[in-house]
Enzyme design. Sequence first.
Site, PDB file in Angstrom:
ATOM      1  NE  ARG A  35      -3.727  -2.592   1.706  1.00  0.00           N
ATOM      2  CZ  ARG A  35      -3.477  -3.818   1.224  1.00  0.00           C
ATOM      3  NH1 ARG A  35      -2.228  -4.241   1.098  1.00  0.00           N
ATOM      4  NH2 ARG A  35      -4.466  -4.613   0.859  1.00  0.00           N
ATOM      5  CB  SER A  53      11.722 -10.248   0.201  1.00  0.00           C
ATOM      6  OG  SER A  53      11.180 -11.307   0.963  1.00  0.00           O
ATOM      7  CG  HIS A  96      10.041  -2.339  12.716  1.00  0.00           C
ATOM      8  ND1 HIS A  96       8.903  -1.656  13.082  1.00  0.00           N
ATOM      9  CD2 HIS A  96       9.702  -3.043  11.597  1.00  0.00           C
ATOM     10  CE1 HIS A  96       7.921  -1.935  12.245  1.00  0.00           C
ATOM     11  NE2 HIS A  96       8.390  -2.786  11.340  1.00  0.00           N
ATOM     12  CE  LYS A 114       0.789   1.090  12.878  1.00  0.00           C
ATOM     13  NZ  LYS A 114       0.199  -0.126  13.454  1.00  0.00           N
TER      14      LYS A 114
END
Length: 346
Positions: A35, A53, A96, A114
């Site tokens: 998105r 990836s 992250h 986030k």
Amino acid sequence: MPAFPAALPAPRTPDPMAAPALRWGVLGTGWIAERFVASVRRHTRQRFTAVASRDAGRAKEFADRHGVARCHGSYEDLVAAPDVDVVYVATEHTSHLACARLALEGGKHVLVEKPIGLDAAQAAEIAGLAARKGLYCAEALWTFFLPKWDVVRQVLDSGVLGEIRTVLADMGEHFDAGHRILRPESAGGPLLDLGTYPVSLATWVLGAPAEVQAFGQPHPAGVNGQVSAILHDPHGNQAVVHTTLFSDTPTTATLAGTRATLSLPGPFHQPGDLVLTPSGGGAPLTYTEPRTAHDALHFEAAETARCIEAGLRETPLRPLADSVVTLRAMDAVRDRCGITFPQVPR
């Protein structure tokens, strides 16, 4: 005290198409990466030069689907590429910190989905590394970059609400079995995925809480299922926040002051309406924008490009210190509820 306005202010958000075009690399090929890339390509001049990836096949499929110039089967290869200016970290929460560290150590600016880390210590580590490297870093908490949120920002700055005594914020969504949010090894449960939105609103408006009280309910999958918490500031003003993965909830927010109330209909964290109502009655004022949902993710990319071009190392719309404060509050919530993540020492 300022008089009640005749109209709500217009957002000051610059045209995303006017943001300087940077070369982006994407780490991760999941739901949010899909998105983000689609929105950014539709609404800005940003260029996606690489995607990576751990599964080379998934990277190729993603690149083919979105017209990304190059794919990599390792994050390290993408970070080493000379034609990448900024890295967007869209991996699972548990990666992250490692991915942000990899990008920053590799000399790349970084926008991290986030929550920027699993806890405040991870967020502070990322912020410290970015500062030492002299690189831009921000948490991709897209709500804070929306035009609607700039209207909220102006309302707060104007003082028209008076003293804000109460913040109410909720976010709940039903998830079917098998979803990542139900896996303990993925730091599952609603707090990081959903709870970041109400807690970040509370800490943005009231500041770091002086005290946190919270209650949780377990999910049969072995993660936390829902949390309700009260955060209060040193003056006793309170935020009541709730998040759940058991059910769909209204996902609304309210900022209630002594002179007026600002209501954010659901889903409050996405593009949509705002309603400002004076205390004691009176005609409300409404701000409306199209409910474009995740097609508005491009605003955070445009802000990133503007800041990097201007030589800024973080954005004033979501400073890294605010990200740390939000995660510190969520750490307190987890502590009160006995919620643990395998990757985070207690």
